[in-house]
Design an enzyme around this catalytic site. Structure first.
Site, PDB file in Angstrom:
ATOM      1  CD  GLU A  96     -11.312  -7.915   2.136  1.00 37.74           C
ATOM      2  OE1 GLU A  96     -12.445  -8.744   1.739  1.00 37.74           O
ATOM      3  OE2 GLU A  96     -11.069  -7.241   1.215  1.00 37.74           O
ATOM      4  CB  CYS A 145      -4.867   2.652   4.621  1.00 39.63           C
ATOM      5  SG  CYS A 145      -3.107   3.517   3.872  1.00 39.63           S
ATOM      6  CB  CYS A 175      -5.108   2.203  -3.236  1.00 43.09           C
ATOM      7  SG  CYS A 175      -5.342   1.023  -1.478  1.00 43.09           S
ATOM      8  CB  CYS A 235      -2.001 -11.458   0.855  1.00 38.51           C
ATOM      9  SG  CYS A 235      -1.654  -8.914   0.869  1.00 38.51           S
ATOM     10  CB  CYS A 295      -2.129  -5.862  -6.178  1.00 38.93           C
ATOM     11  SG  CYS A 295      -0.786  -6.607  -5.751  1.00 38.93           S
TER      12      CYS A 295
HETATM   13  N1  SAH Z   1       0.364   0.272   2.364  1.00 41.11           N
HETATM   14  C1  SAH Z   1       1.484  -0.231   1.502  1.00 41.11           C
HETATM   15  C2  SAH Z   1       0.848  -1.729   1.288  1.00 41.11           C
HETATM   16  C3  SAH Z   1      -0.696  -2.424   1.176  1.00 41.11           C
HETATM   17  S1  SAH Z   1      -0.770  -1.657  -0.940  1.00 41.11           S
HETATM   18  C4  SAH Z   1       1.849  -0.177   0.802  1.00 41.11           C
HETATM   19  O1  SAH Z   1       1.403   0.678  -0.193  1.00 41.11           O
HETATM   20  O2  SAH Z   1       3.210  -0.506   0.092  1.00 41.11           O
HETATM   21  C5  SAH Z   1       0.070  -3.379  -1.515  1.00 41.11           C
HETATM   22  C6  SAH Z   1       0.501  -2.611  -3.011  1.00 41.11           C
HETATM   23  O3  SAH Z   1      -0.593  -2.827  -3.478  1.00 41.11           O
HETATM   24  C7  SAH Z   1       0.794  -1.584  -2.900  1.00 41.11           C
HETATM   25  O4  SAH Z   1       2.221  -1.321  -3.702  1.00 41.11           O
HETATM   26  C8  SAH Z   1      -0.283  -0.835  -3.840  1.00 41.11           C
HETATM   27  O5  SAH Z   1      -0.179   0.418  -4.105  1.00 41.11           O
HETATM   28  C9  SAH Z   1      -1.001  -1.892  -4.552  1.00 41.11           C
HETATM   29  N2  SAH Z   1      -2.434  -1.621  -5.353  1.00 41.11           N
HETATM   30  C10 SAH Z   1      -2.949  -0.709  -4.225  1.00 41.11           C
HETATM   31  N3  SAH Z   1      -3.979  -0.576  -5.580  1.00 41.11           N
HETATM   32  C11 SAH Z   1      -3.896  -1.170  -6.235  1.00 41.11           C
HETATM   33  C12 SAH Z   1      -5.077  -1.989  -7.298  1.00 41.11           C
HETATM   34  N4  SAH Z   1      -5.825  -0.933  -7.632  1.00 41.11           N
HETATM   35  N5  SAH Z   1      -4.130  -2.378  -8.255  1.00 41.11           N
HETATM   36  C13 SAH Z   1      -3.003  -3.141  -8.316  1.00 41.11           C
HETATM   37  N6  SAH Z   1      -2.144  -3.023  -7.073  1.00 41.11           N
HETATM   38  C14 SAH Z   1      -2.923  -1.684  -6.176  1.00 41.11           C
END
Ligand code: SAH
Length: 354
Positions: A91, A111, A118, A104, A334
């Site tokens: 996505e 992952c 997440c 994005c 996110c």
């Molecule tokens: N692997 C990388 C990039 C992907 S996640 C990383 O971890 O930075 C992008 C952002 O979204 C990260 O900061 C992650 O922690 C955040 N994120 C993940 N799940 C989320 C959720 N359910 N609500 C809000 N932010 C979330």
């Protein structure tokens, strides 16, 4: 199956052309057709001789991502579900703001880092994306835009951990940022987000001029370890130590992302701890109120708590920004990306059945 020509390195492409007695600048021209001019067929490459186009055709394919689904949110956010050559899906999310259009993008299918909050983590890691699969997200999302519109900013914050797929991500960054033959988005407008892989962060900052974001999410190593298993390998202390030593040019800052989880990491005391932790690092904090997904076990904090957390940071001199959720009605916010339309629903149905 013929190899995707977009996956050839510059040297591989140059060697192929050299064997056919083509001048050195041809490789540059071919790349320009593929990435700058977004050609979808060798016959488009009108400044190459017919015989060369035929030879390219015989040996390679020009593969594209397939747009399986395009969903538009009430707030204008667009989520793309892209199909890859092997049937996997990823996505990407297009986020319109006042004067920018941010895309994005994903760097892996799934992952492997298992962050507790997440949705992508639930899938586990299926595979790394190739450089062209990463960069093609920018090209394909761009094709869907109207005349005069273009992607202005790119964030590597979709599915996957970009620095766990370092080589392909670095080549993709070249395609995205090169002005002569690539997509031509300035590195100042590109941001990569990482869970905090220390050696790869150092390498990236030495090799590129893009912006860095780090997922911090907790003000102590103990809590960070509970939320992010990667903290066992690179502790909060090691990570911040690395950040203190990075060659950050003047006026540039590291972004620290902090997902705000109700009653877990959102107290005033934790905000004060966080401010203390970041002292001496040129930084800004992006607070991301938790975006819910089925079965996560976490909740978004109340508005009052989000507000208070931000205030405490601000009073302590931290530059802080609270992210509004974008596209959460289409599961595009996110942490809500999981690569298949019905995956989570199917999984929760399966869980209910046992
Ligand atoms: N692997 C990388 C990039 C992907 S996640 C990383 O971890 O930075 C992008 C952002 O979204 C990260 O900061 C992650 O922690 C955040 N994120 C993940 N799940 C989320 C959720 N359910 N609500 C809000 N932010 C979330």
């Amino acid at each position: 199956m013929k190899r995707n020509i977009k996956d050839l390195s510059f040297h591989e492409l140059a060697a192929f052309l050299n064997e056919r007695k083509e001048p050195a600048y041809r490789a540059h021209q071919v790349r320009q057709w593929l990435f700058k001019k977004r050609a979808t067929a060798f016959s488009d490459m009108t400044n190459l001789a017919r015989s060369l186009r035929d030879q390219l055709e015989e040996n390679f394919a020009i593969q594209r991502l397939k747009t399986v689904r395009r969903a538009e949110s009430r707030d204008g956010t667009v989520k793309f579900l892209f199909g890859l050559g092997d049937g996997e899906t990823i996505e990407s999310v297009l986020i319109p703001e006042a004067r920018r259009l941010t895309l994005c993008i994903s760097t892996q299918v799934g992952c492997g880092f298992g962050c507790a909050f997440c949705a992508t983590a639930i899938m586990g890691l299926k595979r790394n994306l190739t450089a062209s699969e990463i960069a093609d997200q920018v090209i394909e999302a761009g094709r869907s835009l109207g005349a005069g519109e273009r992607v202005t900013h790119v964030v590597l914050m979709g599915m996957g951990e970009p620095l766990a797929n370092y080589a392909q991500t670095a080549s993709a960054l070249e395609i995205i940022t090169d002005g002569a033959w690539g997509i031509g988005i300035s590195p100042r407008r590109v941001t990569l987000s990482s869970v905090g892989l220390v050696p790869q962060i150092e390498k990236l900052m030495a090799e590129t001029r893009i912006n860095l974001a780090i997922s911090l999410h907790a003000p102590t190593s103990a809590l960070r370890g509970e939320l992010m298993p990667v903290n066992r390998k690179y502790s909060l202390e090691q990570l911040l130590d690395c950040c203190r030593k990075l060659p950050i040019p003047r006026r540039k800052r590291i972004t620290f992302e902090y997902v705000l989880l109700g009653e877990v990491n959102d107290s005033e005391q934790q905000a004060r701890q966080l401010a203390r932790l970041l002292r001496g690092i040129p930084s800004k904090v992006n607070v991301i109120p938790f975006n819910p997904h089925p079965g996560s076990g976490f909740v978004r904090p109340t508005s009052a708590r989000i507000e208070r957390f931000q205030e405490v940071l601000r009073d302590a001199g931290v530059q802080v920004n609270v992210r509004r959720p974008r596209g959460d009605d289409i599961q595009a916010a996110c942490g809500q990306l999981q690569g298949e339309e019905t995956g989570l629903v199917r999984r929760s149905v399966a869980a209910a059945a046992v």
